[in-house]
Design a protein around this motif. Structure first.
Motif, PDB file in Angstrom:
ATOM      1  N   GLN A   1      -7.186   0.786  -4.318  1.00 54.31           N
ATOM      2  CA  GLN A   1      -6.561  -0.484  -4.037  1.00 54.31           C
ATOM      3  C   GLN A   1      -7.763  -1.277  -3.193  1.00 54.31           C
ATOM      4  O   GLN A   1      -8.522  -1.421  -2.987  1.00 54.31           O
ATOM      5  CB  GLN A   1      -6.150   0.540  -2.007  1.00 54.31           C
ATOM      6  CG  GLN A   1      -5.188   1.346  -2.267  1.00 54.31           C
ATOM      7  CD  GLN A   1      -3.327   0.861  -3.613  1.00 54.31           C
ATOM      8  OE1 GLN A   1      -2.789  -0.215  -3.339  1.00 54.31           O
ATOM      9  NE2 GLN A   1      -3.303   2.535  -4.024  1.00 54.31           N
TER      10      GLN A   1
ATOM     11  N   TYR B   1     -11.887   0.873  -1.615  1.00 52.44           N
ATOM     12  CA  TYR B   1     -11.206  -0.291  -1.289  1.00 52.44           C
ATOM     13  C   TYR B   1     -11.541  -1.790  -0.859  1.00 52.44           C
ATOM     14  O   TYR B   1     -12.439  -1.426  -0.915  1.00 52.44           O
ATOM     15  CB  TYR B   1     -10.823   1.067  -0.075  1.00 52.44           C
ATOM     16  CG  TYR B   1      -9.684   1.786  -0.665  1.00 52.44           C
ATOM     17  CD1 TYR B   1      -8.775   2.949  -0.415  1.00 52.44           C
ATOM     18  CD2 TYR B   1     -10.484   3.224  -0.790  1.00 52.44           C
ATOM     19  CE1 TYR B   1      -7.299   3.170  -0.487  1.00 52.44           C
ATOM     20  CE2 TYR B   1      -9.447   4.251  -1.386  1.00 52.44           C
ATOM     21  CZ  TYR B   1      -8.213   4.485  -1.272  1.00 52.44           C
ATOM     22  OH  TYR B   1      -7.679   5.728  -1.460  1.00 52.44           O
TER      23      TYR B   1
ATOM     24  N   SER C   1      -8.146   3.119   4.522  1.00 55.01           N
ATOM     25  CA  SER C   1      -9.227   3.357   3.626  1.00 55.01           C
ATOM     26  C   SER C   1     -10.263   4.610   3.694  1.00 55.01           C
ATOM     27  O   SER C   1      -9.501   5.713   2.921  1.00 55.01           O
ATOM     28  CB  SER C   1      -9.547   1.925   2.798  1.00 55.01           C
ATOM     29  OG  SER C   1      -9.255   0.674   2.737  1.00 55.01           O
TER      30      SER C   1
ATOM     31  N   LEU D   1       1.009  -1.392   0.307  1.00 52.82           N
ATOM     32  CA  LEU D   1      -0.110  -0.091   0.181  1.00 52.82           C
ATOM     33  C   LEU D   1       0.818   1.462   0.470  1.00 52.82           C
ATOM     34  O   LEU D   1       1.483   0.780   0.829  1.00 52.82           O
ATOM     35  CB  LEU D   1      -0.451   0.260   1.004  1.00 52.82           C
ATOM     36  CG  LEU D   1      -1.976  -0.845   1.407  1.00 52.82           C
ATOM     37  CD1 LEU D   1      -2.230  -1.573   2.734  1.00 52.82           C
ATOM     38  CD2 LEU D   1      -3.026  -1.339   0.345  1.00 52.82           C
TER      39      LEU D   1
END
Length: 598
Positions: free
Chosen positions: A558, A442, A583, A222
């Motif tokens: 993501q 996310y 997130s 990430l």
């Protein structure tokens, strides 16, 4: 000279029904002249709304109109009982027949029950005015949680996570003091406040800030949190709400209910609330995706966090309609349906449940038949269209359901036409949300060998026991694959039998009073094999990981795979909690600024 207290006086604060901070203070003698501090939280409001998975919302019967008619009563209650175990479901559903299930769990006869259990603990922004009367204080807290929608969703599955999220997001509003982030002295600087000598501590801009809770593996996948993002998130308080829905009805209807809840909250919080954030579990992700497509809704949603979403469906939904759940999980199966007959009686009339079946985007060929040598006994299904080739197939035993199970004893039977219409609704819903994700999405999904899932469904032919039955040749695999429903013996469990019958076994000599035992003779036993892939026990990796592959216009920001949890308890896992927090920070940093900030 005044007789003032030596420590600063701070007025206690609580939040009213509209979510606004209220300070209370009792007047003091006039000789005490030091100021009373009213510490204000951020004016901006960015609510977080949790959307549960299938069977994760409490349901009650709809009240019948007219004199003498039945009042509403709970039909699906998910409160924690003795030692945190849900005894209500066990007590009320383990011994229900297929017909009783069909009567009670009908989408038109059930609605969301708001009166489920709620926490007794005040956290975050769920704090009420101090009361000397403990009973009155407890009632006030219960009312506040019910206003938040927490009584609509499963206490056993979700409340611990919701409490953690509420406390984490709203316990402290100074970003450099948030314990989840590794803020070091070199990340800070002091700023003078005019007039006077007061100084405040702030984060420096454009500094990467680590989140130790993510662990090395997730952190490496990430982009870092940037100090500017923490500062932007610090402009908001984030009250945590929940929105249950009637999971028996179509997720399209659930999406409309969620949209109404979003509008209600934005009106409640007023001009300083410009958007909301959605956090979803399992099928709740499908609800949120459809909600974001409704007119004006995408702009009102700052972003979405999806947990263990069956993005393209799950083959286990097919399997449960065929053989029930008893061989997956005997305890859960006793509640949801131990055999295919109990599951079918509910699923066939419930559009929401059918929308969990593999969609047109799921990889073709997920259903197969192999012979006793492990060789393919028919072309893998579906070739292209699962709705026509499997779900609506009436001329093959491996079609989704047996027509006679639509009319169980003591039930309210539905017709094949009603079931077919629900399948068409499922297809239309799947096509509608296909590849559609909010621009700030996310995703996390499970990938754990300890919690295997059904990537595909395999029926395997095994030689049956003929005993004194017919001695003709066995039908070949091609013939077996083409048998119709009435040509096999099927009681909603694995295996299904080809040929033969239920045959008594003669008692042993000298024991005429011995109970008569039976054996099921057959040419072939068709066994539905167990899990064959990785996942979270329910959603296979291929479906959980589908969003980033299928999303149009790069909406998925993501997506991570995480080990160590099963499907229902995924939000109890510390890693998924930290990813959810990560997130939310990323989403809040790009959210519409509150009007008060302008």
């Amino acid at each position: 000279m005044t007789n003032s207290p030596t420590t600063p006086r701070v007025a206690p604060m609580h939040y009213n029904a509209r979510g606004n901070p209220v300070h209370t203070w009792t007047l003091t003698p006039s000789h005490i002249t030091d100021p009373v501090h009213c510490i204000l939280p951020p004016e901006g409001v960015l609510p977080v709304i949790f959307v549960p998975g299938i069977m994760g919302s409490n349901l009650k019967s709809k009240p019948e109109k007219g004199k003498g008619k039945k009042k509403a009563a709970p039909v699906w209650r998910l409160d924690a009982g003795f030692m945190g175990k849900n005894m209500w479901l066990a007590k009320n559903w383990i011994f229900k027949t297929a017909g009783e299930r069909q009567k009670i769990l009908h989408p038109l006869r059930a609605e969301v029950d708001r009166d489920g259990a709620v926490p007794k603990l005040a956290v975050g922004t769920v704090i009420t005015q101090p009361e000397l009367d403990k009973k009155k204080a407890a009632l006030a807290l219960t009312k506040r949680y019910r206003e938040r929608g927490w009584g609509e969703v499963s206490e056993t599955s979700y409340h611990a996570f919701l409490l953690w999220l509420e406390e984490t997001l709203n316990n402290q509003f100074l970003p450099h003091q948030w314990p989840q982030f590794d803020v070091r002295p070199e990340h800070l600087h002091t700023v003078a406040v005019e007039p006077g000598p007061t100084h405040i501590t702030r984060l420096k801009p454009e500094i990467p800030i680590a989140m130790p809770g993510l662990g090395a593996n997730l952190a490496s996948q990430l982009p870092s949190i940037i100090s500017d993002e923490l500062l932007a998130r610090g402009d908001y308080r984030m009250p945590v709400h929940a929105c249950g829905y009637n999971w028996l009805d179509s997720n399209k209807i659930a999406a409309q209910r969620l949209a109404e809840r979003i509008d209600e909250l934005m009106h409640q919080y007023g001009r300083n609330c410009q958007q909301v954030i959605l956090v979803t579990h399992s099928m709740g992700g499908l609800v949120a995706r459809r909600c974001a497509q409704l007119p004006g809704m995408s702009a009102k949603i700052a972003g979405v966090v999806h947990g263990v979403m069956p993005a393209t469906g799950a083959p286990v939904a097919y399997r449960r309609c065929k053989v029930g759940m008893s061989d997956e999980d005997p305890i859960a199966g006793a509640v949801i349906g131990p055999t295919g007959q109990e599951v079918t009686a509910v699923f066939a009339q419930a559009p929401g449940a059918l929308q969990l079946l593999p969609t047109q985007d799921y990889a073709p060929g997920w259903l197969r038949l192999i012979d006793n040598h492990g060789v393919s006994a028919m072309p893998r299904q579906p070739v292209k269209d699962p709705y026509e080739e499997i779900y609506l197939r009436r001329d093959r035993w491996w079609g989704l359901l047996r027509e006679e199970w639509l009319a169980p004893k003591d039930g309210d039977p539905i017709t094949w036409e009603t079931f077919a219409d629900n399948i068409k609704k499922a297809k239309a819903f799947h096509q509608c949300i296909s590849g559609s994700y909010h621009p700030q999405t996310y995703v996390y999904y499970g990938s754990e060998a300890k919690y295997p899932s059904f990537e595909s469904i395999t029926w395997q032919m095994q030689r049956g026991s003929r005993l004194n039955g017919p001695h003709g040749s066995y039908p070949d695999s091609f013939t077996v694959s083409n048998l119709e429903m009435h040509q096999v013996r099927d009681d909603g469990r694995s295996p299904v039998y080809v040929g033969g019958r239920e045959q008594p076994i003669p008692p042993m000599r000298g024991d005429p009073d011995a109970p008569v035992k039976t054996v099921k003779t057959s040419y072939w036993e068709l066994h539905c094999k167990m899990q064959d892939g990785s996942g979270d026990g329910t959603v296979p990796v291929s479906s959980g990981s589908a969003p980033i592959k299928h999303a149009r216009n790069g909406g998925v920001r993501q997506q991570i795979k995480a080990p160590g949890f099963d499907h229902e308890a995924s939000y109890a896992n510390p890693l998924t909690q930290q990813f959810t927090l990560y997130s939310i920070i990323k989403i809040a940093a790009k959210a519409k600024r509150p009007l008060c900030a302008g």
